[in-house]
Each structure stands twice: as structure tokens, then as C-alpha cells.
Design an enzyme around this catalytic site. Structure first.
Site, mmCIF file in Angstrom:
data_model
loop_
_atom_site.group_PDB
_atom_site.id
_atom_site.type_symbol
_atom_site.label_atom_id
_atom_site.label_comp_id
_atom_site.label_asym_id
_atom_site.label_seq_id
_atom_site.Cartn_x
_atom_site.Cartn_y
_atom_site.Cartn_z
ATOM 1 N N ARG A 54 0.857 -1.203 0.000
ATOM 2 C CA ARG A 54 0.000 0.000 0.000
ATOM 3 C C ARG A 54 0.883 1.239 0.000
ATOM 4 N NH1 ARG A 54 1.691 1.765 4.095
ATOM 5 N NH2 ARG A 54 0.509 3.676 3.850
ATOM 6 N N ALA A 56 0.789 5.289 -1.862
ATOM 7 C CA ALA A 56 0.626 5.682 -3.263
ATOM 8 C C ALA A 56 1.823 5.339 -4.156
ATOM 9 C CB ALA A 56 0.298 7.171 -3.325
ATOM 10 N N ARG A 91 -7.079 0.025 -7.110
ATOM 11 C CA ARG A 91 -7.400 1.079 -6.134
ATOM 12 C C ARG A 91 -7.595 2.392 -6.900
ATOM 13 N NH1 ARG A 91 -4.224 1.406 -0.679
ATOM 14 N NH2 ARG A 91 -6.209 2.367 -0.084
ATOM 15 N N GLN A 203 -2.906 2.560 10.034
ATOM 16 C CA GLN A 203 -1.567 2.601 9.415
ATOM 17 C C GLN A 203 -0.569 3.380 10.272
ATOM 18 O OE1 GLN A 203 -4.434 3.192 7.775
ATOM 19 N NE2 GLN A 203 -4.294 2.674 5.615
ATOM 20 N N ASP A 244 -1.988 11.047 -1.788
ATOM 21 C CA ASP A 244 -2.241 10.046 -2.837
ATOM 22 C C ASP A 244 -2.556 10.686 -4.178
ATOM 23 O OD1 ASP A 244 -2.915 8.898 -0.096
ATOM 24 O OD2 ASP A 244 -2.597 7.146 -1.366
HETATM 25 O O1 MRU Z 1 -4.738 3.455 1.996
HETATM 26 P P1 MRU Z 1 -3.247 3.587 2.062
HETATM 27 O O2 MRU Z 1 -2.642 3.025 3.298
HETATM 28 O O3 MRU Z 1 -2.580 3.110 0.792
HETATM 29 O O4 MRU Z 1 -3.073 5.158 2.119
HETATM 30 C C1 MRU Z 1 -1.827 5.709 2.257
HETATM 31 C C2 MRU Z 1 -1.847 7.142 2.512
HETATM 32 O O5 MRU Z 1 -2.869 7.783 2.595
HETATM 33 C C3 MRU Z 1 -0.540 7.789 2.577
HETATM 34 O O6 MRU Z 1 -0.599 8.936 3.358
HETATM 35 C C4 MRU Z 1 -0.087 8.118 1.189
HETATM 36 O O7 MRU Z 1 -0.082 7.047 0.321
HETATM 37 C C5 MRU Z 1 1.123 8.901 1.226
HETATM 38 S S1 MRU Z 1 2.295 8.628 -0.021
HETATM 39 C C6 MRU Z 1 3.694 8.055 0.768
#
Ligand code: MRU
Length: 362
Positions: A54, A56, A91, A203, A244
Site C-alpha cells: 500500500r 501511493a 485502487r 496505518q 495520494d
Molecule cells: O490506503 P493507504 O494506506 O494506501 O493510504 C496511504 C496514505 O494515505 C498515505 O498517506 C499516502 O499514500 C502517502 S504517499 C507516501
């Protein structure tokens, strides 16, 4: 980054067979460090959808390798188009996924099918390497923000609030929002991180706390609702979050709850910075609130919690009254007007079209 002294990236190709792909199963962290082997496109797609992998930038890199796995089996035009469509659909919110797959498709489509698999691995590796260097530079460009605050409060740590996980586990290495924090810590600047737990999937509590702990960065996990109180009492010097998707006008999509932190930061005069790589900018859209698709995830992520029991076994329990429905929008959009500025691999800029164009041209 290191776990127990061993350096890991968040995705890598098996050194022995030269083609299968490894990721760290993030649904098992922080309790178990379990490495998953992906041997088929469908496994890569499942890993992204189920959030075994996971963040972005990382889902972009894993999708690129997923495409390489698909082309190993069938390098035809139809297979290329089909795999891009399937992986893109895993996603919806993070633009990095589409960015990586469009880059792969542009590089591979003109090639004869017999050359595509090898070229796909090379392009996926280039995407991963680009992410590592990009994140390292984001750290360099965010470091002065922390250093300036440290200089104003000698002998006391700089308190930084972050949301979700925008560290090395969300990228190929270093992270985005956490990269300046790692660089500050490594440079001997005293930092302390307020880690939002980040319900519903935690997370922050599970991944950011694990990362910071592994690197020796002082931190404290807080309930998502505590940030406003801490800001009112002068306990937060600045916020740094990842994102993201950023519109060309500087609106920022990030994990649900980010918007509320930005509102609290504005009310309390706390700088609110967003760290991002070039692959997170969506130049095609201007209005984040109406144009960024917000992922809606399973209600079970809200109604249930997974963690370690006192006996040390993993268990999932329900925390919502039986029969009550739950909604689970996974991201929100913070309007550019609430963002102090953007930290990118090219430097810092205002969260605006002029700011982004000043760094990236166009
Ligand atoms: O749903 P996720 O865990 O993939 O979401 C991640 C986030 O929202 C992060 O803050 C994001 O990807 C930041 S990029 C390093």
C-alpha cells in the site's frame, strides 16, 4: 530502510530466479515481518487491493512489476491492455498507480511482443529506482523546515504530527512525509513525532510507529481525535503528511482524517506541509473535492479491529454494536488554501498551480 539491521526496499525482484517479485506483507505488521512472493499478475493485483502492499508510490511500483509478471506469460497487445486495465482498477484514489501503468504502457506498446517482458522488468526497476531517489530528495528539501524550528527552540525536540503512513513502507524506500524526519534525526536534530493512529486501518499505529521505532526516532501514538487538543496547547510545531493525489491547483487527497488535521492546524497557526513525488500530481484535474475519486472500502474495516491478544495471538474483534451499519470513505481532500506548502523532489512550493508549475514547468 533497515529492519533488525537488514536493509529492505518495499518491493524487489528475487535475486535467485530473477523474475518473481517480493513485498513485505503490510497486513501482518507490526506483529510479523512476512515476505510475500508474487509470481503472477493476479497475485500482484490482490496484494494491492487487499493492502498487503500500500501507499501511493509503492502501489505504482508493485503494479509495474505486476505488469511485468503478466507479460512474462503473454506479451501480446491484448494481454498488455488487459493487464493494464485490471491493475489500474485495483485502487482508485492514488494517481501513482495510473502514472506507473501509463509509463509502462508507453514504453512497452511500441516494442515487438518478444522484447516486452525484459523491457517491462527494466522499466519497473527504473520506476522503483526513481522513487528511491525522489524520496531521498524530498527528505533533503523538507529538512530545512525542521532545522529552522529546531534552531528556534534549542535543547527541545521539534514536535511533528503525521497522519497515516507516508514512510518507507508507503514508497520503495525513505518515504515522503517521513523522509525529512529521518534525515533530521540522522543529522542529530532532536525530533519527536506525534503519530495519528489512523483509523480504521491503523496505518499510523501499526506501520508508522513500527518504522519510526525501527529507526530509533522518538514518537508517540495518539488517537486520531487528539491532534487538535495538542495543537491548542502548543505541542505541535508542524504537521507533515503524504498524499495520494494532488491536483494541479494544489488540492491534496490523503488518508481520511487529514482534512480535519489541516483545519485544526489552520485554527492554531501550525504549519501544515504536504510531501509528494512528481508521480502524485494529477495535472488533468483542478478541483480535488469534486474530481478526485474517493475509495470506499469494506465496512468491516470500521466495525472490526485486529491486534495481539494478551496471549500473543492475533485476533480480530468487533467494536461496533451488532447490526449497526458502517461507512468507510478511505480518503479525504484538503483544499489547497489549508496547505502551507508542498515538499517535492524539486524543492518546496506553495500549494497552487503557479507553485507547481514553478517547479515542474508547463
Ligand atoms: O490506503 P493507504 O494506506 O494506501 O493510504 C496511504 C496514505 O494515505 C498515505 O498517506 C499516502 O499514500 C502517502 S504517499 C507516501
Amino acid at each position: 530502510m533497515k529492519i533488525d539491521g537488514t536493509h529492505y526496499r518495499s518491493v524487489w525482484v528475487d535475486a535467485a530466479d530473477g523474475w518473481s517479485v517480493h513485498i513485505i506483507d503490510q497486513t501482518r505488521l507490526p506483529w510479523q515481518v512476512e515476505i510475500l512472493r508474487l509470481a503472477e499478475e493476479a497475485q500482484a493485483a490482490h496484494a494491492i487491493r487487499s493492502m498487503q502492499t500500500r501507499g501511493a508510490p509503492l502501489i505504482g511500483a508493485v503494479a509495474a512489476y505486476g505488469l511485468a509478471l503478466a507479460l512474462r506469460v503473454d506479451p501480446s497487445d491484448a494481454a498488455l491492455a488487459g493487464a493494464v486495465a485490471r491493475l489500474s482498477a485495483t485502487r482508485p484514489t492514488a494517481i501513482n498507480l495510473r502514472w506507473a501503468l501509463e509509463r509502462m504502457q508507453a514504453a512497452l506498446a511500441p516494442l515487438p511482443p518478444t522484447d516486452r517482458a525484459a523491457a517491462a522488468y527494466a522499466e519497473a526497476a527504473a520506476i522503483a529506482d526513481d522513487d528511491v531517489e525522489t524520496c531521498r530528495r524530498i527528505g533533503q528539501n523538507g529538512l530545512p523546515l525542521i532545522a529552522e524550528i529546531a534552531a528556534r527552540k534549542p535543547g527541545r525536540p521539534v514536535n511533528i504530527l503525521t497522519h497515516c503512513n507516508a514512510g518507507w513502507l508507503a514508497t520503495v524506500d525513505y518515504g515522503t512525509a517521513l523522509s525529512p524526519i529521518y534525515q533530521a534525526h540522522d543529522a542529530g536534530i532532536a525530533v519527536h513525532v506525534w503519530v495519528d493512529e489512523t483509523r480504521p486501518r491503523n496505518q499510523g499505529a501499526a506501520l508508522t510507529a513500527f518504522e519510526l521505532g525501527s529507526h530509533g526516532v522518538p514518537h508517540t501514538v495518539i488517537a486520531d481525535n487528539a491532534g487538535g487538543h495538542l495543537m491548542q496547547h502548543g505541542e505541535v510545531d508542524l504537521c507533515i503528511v503524504g498524499t495520494d493525489r494532488v491536483t494541479r491547483t494544489g488540492d491534496v487527497a490523503n488518508k481520511i482524517g487529514t482534512y480535519l488535521k489541516a483545519l485544526a492546524a489552520r485554527d492554531n497557526g501550525v504549519p501544515f506541509w504536504v510531501a509528494l513525488p512528481h508521480s502524485t500530481i494529477d495535472w488533468r484535474i483542478a478541483d480535488g473535492v469534486t474530481e478526485i475519486p474517493i475509495e470506499e472500502r469494506a465496512a468491516a474495516e470500521v466495525t472490526d479491529l485486529t491486534g495481539l491478544t494478551a496471549a500473543g495471538t492475533l485476533a480480530t474483534i468487533r467494536v461496533v454494536a451488532a447490526g449497526s451499519p458502517a461507512a468507510n470513505p478511505a480518503f479525504d481532500v484538503t483544499p489547497a488554501r489549508l496547505v502551507t506548502g508542498l515538499i517535492t523532489e524539486r524543492g518546496r512550493c506553495p500549494a497552487s498551480e503557479a507553485g507547481l508549475r514553478g517547479l515542474y514547468g508547463g
